[in-house]
Design a protein around this motif. Structure first.
Motif, PDB file in Angstrom:
ATOM      1  N   GLY A  84      22.166  61.686  55.727  1.00 48.19           N
ATOM      2  CA  GLY A  84      21.807  60.775  54.654  1.00 48.19           C
ATOM      3  C   GLY A  84      20.305  60.535  54.584  1.00 48.19           C
ATOM      4  N   MET A  85      19.665  60.369  55.736  1.00 46.70           N
ATOM      5  CA  MET A  85      18.224  60.151  55.741  1.00 46.70           C
ATOM      6  C   MET A  85      17.468  61.397  55.285  1.00 46.70           C
ATOM      7  N   ALA A  86      18.009  62.574  55.567  1.00 49.77           N
ATOM      8  CA  ALA A  86      17.392  63.798  55.050  1.00 49.77           C
ATOM      9  C   ALA A  86      17.446  63.815  53.526  1.00 49.77           C
ATOM     10  N   ALA A  87      18.535  63.294  52.959  1.00 50.71           N
ATOM     11  CA  ALA A  87      18.654  63.217  51.499  1.00 50.71           C
ATOM     12  C   ALA A  87      17.620  62.253  50.922  1.00 50.71           C
ATOM     13  N   ILE A  88      17.430  61.101  51.578  1.00 48.52           N
ATOM     14  CA  ILE A  88      16.445  60.126  51.111  1.00 48.52           C
ATOM     15  C   ILE A  88      15.031  60.681  51.241  1.00 48.52           C
ATOM     16  N   PHE A  89      14.715  61.262  52.402  1.00 44.14           N
ATOM     17  CA  PHE A  89      13.381  61.809  52.630  1.00 44.14           C
ATOM     18  C   PHE A  89      13.087  62.944  51.646  1.00 44.14           C
ATOM     19  N   THR A  90      14.052  63.825  51.442  1.00 42.85           N
ATOM     20  CA  THR A  90      13.867  64.938  50.508  1.00 42.85           C
ATOM     21  C   THR A  90      13.588  64.437  49.104  1.00 42.85           C
ATOM     22  N   THR A  91      14.310  63.417  48.684  1.00 42.49           N
ATOM     23  CA  THR A  91      14.110  62.859  47.341  1.00 42.49           C
ATOM     24  C   THR A  91      12.721  62.245  47.208  1.00 42.49           C
ATOM     25  N   PHE A  92      12.309  61.464  48.195  1.00 46.29           N
ATOM     26  CA  PHE A  92      10.970  60.884  48.167  1.00 46.29           C
ATOM     27  C   PHE A  92       9.895  61.976  48.112  1.00 46.29           C
ATOM     28  N   MET A  93      10.016  62.960  48.988  1.00 46.91           N
ATOM     29  CA  MET A  93       8.978  63.976  49.110  1.00 46.91           C
ATOM     30  C   MET A  93       8.913  64.906  47.901  1.00 46.91           C
ATOM     31  N   THR A  94      10.032  65.096  47.231  1.00 47.18           N
ATOM     32  CA  THR A  94      10.041  65.956  46.051  1.00 47.18           C
ATOM     33  C   THR A  94       9.251  65.347  44.900  1.00 47.18           C
ATOM     34  N   ASP A 198      18.773  57.940  37.511  1.00 49.78           N
ATOM     35  CA  ASP A 198      18.389  59.347  37.507  1.00 49.78           C
ATOM     36  C   ASP A 198      18.990  60.104  38.681  1.00 49.78           C
ATOM     37  N   ILE A 199      19.002  59.458  39.849  1.00 50.56           N
ATOM     38  CA  ILE A 199      19.464  60.119  41.073  1.00 50.56           C
ATOM     39  C   ILE A 199      20.340  59.157  41.861  1.00 50.56           C
ATOM     40  N   SER A 200      21.433  59.674  42.388  1.00 47.44           N
ATOM     41  CA  SER A 200      22.311  58.918  43.286  1.00 47.44           C
ATOM     42  C   SER A 200      22.352  59.644  44.621  1.00 47.44           C
ATOM     43  N   ILE A 201      22.189  58.873  45.702  1.00 46.53           N
ATOM     44  CA  ILE A 201      22.135  59.451  47.049  1.00 46.53           C
ATOM     45  C   ILE A 201      23.269  58.888  47.897  1.00 46.53           C
ATOM     46  N   HIS A 202      23.850  59.746  48.723  1.00 54.03           N
ATOM     47  CA  HIS A 202      24.911  59.319  49.641  1.00 54.03           C
ATOM     48  C   HIS A 202      24.605  59.765  51.065  1.00 54.03           C
ATOM     49  N   SER A 203      24.824  58.882  52.013  1.00 54.21           N
ATOM     50  CA  SER A 203      25.003  59.322  53.393  1.00 54.21           C
ATOM     51  C   SER A 203      26.480  59.663  53.512  1.00 54.21           C
ATOM     52  N   ALA A 204      26.787  60.953  53.407  1.00 55.27           N
ATOM     53  CA  ALA A 204      28.179  61.395  53.479  1.00 55.27           C
ATOM     54  C   ALA A 204      28.765  61.182  54.866  1.00 55.27           C
ATOM     55  N   THR A 205      27.902  60.879  55.823  1.00 55.06           N
ATOM     56  CA  THR A 205      28.318  60.542  57.185  1.00 55.06           C
ATOM     57  C   THR A 205      29.270  59.351  57.196  1.00 55.06           C
ATOM     58  N   LYS A 206      29.133  58.474  56.221  1.00 53.53           N
ATOM     59  CA  LYS A 206      29.862  57.207  56.221  1.00 53.53           C
ATOM     60  C   LYS A 206      31.243  57.388  55.583  1.00 53.53           C
ATOM     61  N   PHE A 207      31.516  56.713  54.481  1.00 56.17           N
ATOM     62  CA  PHE A 207      32.863  56.686  53.915  1.00 56.17           C
ATOM     63  C   PHE A 207      33.332  58.044  53.400  1.00 56.17           C
ATOM     64  N   ILE A 208      32.411  58.903  52.969  1.00 54.03           N
ATOM     65  CA  ILE A 208      32.845  60.198  52.433  1.00 54.03           C
ATOM     66  C   ILE A 208      33.508  61.021  53.525  1.00 54.03           C
ATOM     67  N   ASP A 209      32.877  61.106  54.694  1.00 50.70           N
ATOM     68  CA  ASP A 209      33.590  61.706  55.832  1.00 50.70           C
ATOM     69  C   ASP A 209      34.730  60.786  56.253  1.00 50.70           C
ATOM     70  N   GLY A 210      34.386  59.545  56.509  1.00 49.83           N
ATOM     71  CA  GLY A 210      35.393  58.524  56.729  1.00 49.83           C
ATOM     72  C   GLY A 210      36.051  58.502  58.088  1.00 49.83           C
ATOM     73  N   GLN A 211      35.676  59.436  58.962  1.00 48.19           N
ATOM     74  CA  GLN A 211      36.355  59.500  60.248  1.00 48.19           C
ATOM     75  C   GLN A 211      35.396  59.666  61.416  1.00 48.19           C
ATOM     76  N   GLY A 212      34.104  59.397  61.153  1.00 55.06           N
ATOM     77  CA  GLY A 212      33.125  59.408  62.228  1.00 55.06           C
ATOM     78  C   GLY A 212      32.951  60.746  62.901  1.00 55.06           C
ATOM     79  N   ARG A 213      33.078  61.846  62.148  1.00 57.80           N
ATOM     80  CA  ARG A 213      33.063  63.168  62.776  1.00 57.80           C
ATOM     81  C   ARG A 213      31.766  63.924  62.608  1.00 57.80           C
ATOM     82  N   THR A 214      31.054  63.685  61.500  1.00 55.64           N
ATOM     83  CA  THR A 214      29.971  64.591  61.166  1.00 55.64           C
ATOM     84  C   THR A 214      28.868  63.881  60.413  1.00 55.64           C
ATOM     85  N   LEU A 215      27.740  64.571  60.214  1.00 54.79           N
ATOM     86  CA  LEU A 215      26.606  64.061  59.452  1.00 54.79           C
ATOM     87  C   LEU A 215      26.481  64.830  58.144  1.00 54.79           C
ATOM     88  N   GLY A 216      25.935  64.167  57.138  1.00 52.30           N
ATOM     89  CA  GLY A 216      25.683  64.858  55.880  1.00 52.30           C
ATOM     90  C   GLY A 216      25.069  63.929  54.857  1.00 52.30           C
TER      91      GLY A 216
END
Length: 388
Positions: A84-94, A198-216
């Motif tokens: 999720g933080m990579a998504a935020i950083f990428t958006t800022f830096m772009t 304009d842009i929506s960002i998700h830490s998919a690590t949270k509810f989208i994964d929903g089971q505490g398994r992975t980062l995204g």
């Protein structure tokens, strides 16, 4: 697909299957791809032909995840990142350069604070904060060099909310990007793109994964904006792995039913906590006591799975409560099937000063509860005995 119900789309949108006609999404664990001939390689690298070149750029699994998320949130396109933080950083830096200014909601995730406070100033990017519940601060906070509005709604951990349609109407005539961290709501409960962001960002690590398994992480927006994201991300490398994309795509198939239970349980917990004398304050979007209750009802389908409370007695009382919990996990994560208790002042927001924490509503007695999928009676029982 003709079906337009969220649950059906989340399950039935999928990439083409292979010659083996597998029912489940196949996993493409490859770093690179073969070309039919030298001319195809040239054409692909020249962007004259569509196709896979390298899994840092694209992979069938990340493509499927992005396509699903784009459709579910009403976006034209998207990009998948390693966290999720990579998504935020990428958006800022772009979209930001030296001399640009960001107007951000004051209540944001601790690592986002660190980017704004300590990292971006080294590169000549400035920022200022506005409170989500004070419209005049947003109106007065825009400068000539403001290039981006960044908001979390609901915010972490204060559960503050802003009227996205109002915000979009305020700034779009000034050619300022509106970026929304939609992590707490997920596309099932809130769709910022459809509200004009304009842009929506998700830490998919949270509810989208929903089971505490992975980062995204996921970035969603128009094709034009995502083309700019792609230009930065392909060369800076915050790529999501094919395996994580496969996991997250499968997780989307159960997002709706999980979020329904998260929300149902969380609302009951919030109502229970409001009646407890040892609890000083409770924040949950669909409680009528929430100061932005009407806005939440307008732009969210349900209230989400996070309840934030402030317990009388400060850090000592908060620590005692958490130590007495039997079933809840003590963790810095959220959005898991398992209920989680977090003390933001000493964990997720510990790098902020006490003054900065108080400005965003984080007291020493603040506890963030991520309400899981256990039976609600067991959740309430555990909270009750820990409060006693």
């Amino acid at each position: 697909m003709q079906e337009d119900n969220f649950e059906t789309l989340a399950i039935r949108l999928q990439i083409e299957r292979s010659q083996y006609k597998e029912h489940s999404v196949p996993l493409y664990l490859t770093s690179s791809y073969k070309f039919d001939d030298a001319e195809e390689m040239r054409a692909l690298f020249a962007n004259e032909k569509e196709g896979n070149v390298y899994s840092r750029y694209a992979n069938p699994n990340t493509d499927e995840l992005i396509n699903k998320m784009s459709v579910l949130e009403g976006a034209e396109s998207g990009w998948a990142t390693s966290s999720g933080m990579a998504a935020i950083f990428t958006t800022f830096m772009t979209f930001l350069a030296s001399g640009d200014h960001v107007l951000s909601s004051r209540s944001v995730f601790g690592s986002t604070h660190q980017l704004l406070n300590n990292i971006f100033p080294k590169w000549g990017i400035t920022y200022s904060y506005a409170d989500l519940d004070k419209p005049e601060q947003w109106e007065n906070g825009i400068k000539e060099n403001t290039k981006m509005i960044f908001v979390e709604t609901p915010s972490n951990p204060g559960i503050d909310i802003i009227d996205l349609e109002w915000l979009v109407n305020l700034v779009h005539k000034r050619n300022i990007l509106v970026v929304v961290d939609n992590c707490f709501a997920t596309p099932y409960l809130q769709q910022p793109i459809k509200l004009g962001a304009d842009i929506s960002i998700h830490s998919a690590t949270k509810f989208i994964d929903g089971q505490g398994r992975t980062l995204g992480g996921i970035i969603l927006g128009s094709k034009k904006l995502m083309k700019e994201i792609e230009g930065f991300a392909r060369h800076s490398g915050p790529a999501m792995s094919p395996f994580n994309a496969w996991l997250l795509s499968k997780s989307l198939e159960t997002l709706a039913v999980r979020m329904d239970r998260h929300c149902e349980n969380a609302f009951k917990v919030a109502e229970f906590l409001e009646a407890q004398p040892t609890v000083k304050k409770v924040r949950y979007p669909f409680l009528k006591s929430h100061p932005q209750y009407e806005i939440a009802k307008k732009q969210m389908k349900q209230g989400g799975g996070i309840v934030t409370m402030v317990i009388h007695g400060g850090v000592d009382a908060a620590s005692a409560f958490m130590d007495k919990l039997n079933m809840f996990s003590i963790s810095a994560n959220l959005g898991d099937t398992r209920s989680i208790a977090t003390h933001p002042a000493t964990s997720t927001h510990s790098k902020l000063t006490e003054e900065q924490r108080l400005e965003v509503g984080i007291e020493q007695g603040t506890i963030r509860l991520s309400i899981g999928l256990e039976h609600v009676d067991d959740i309430l029982k555990d909270i009750s005995q820990a409060l006693s």
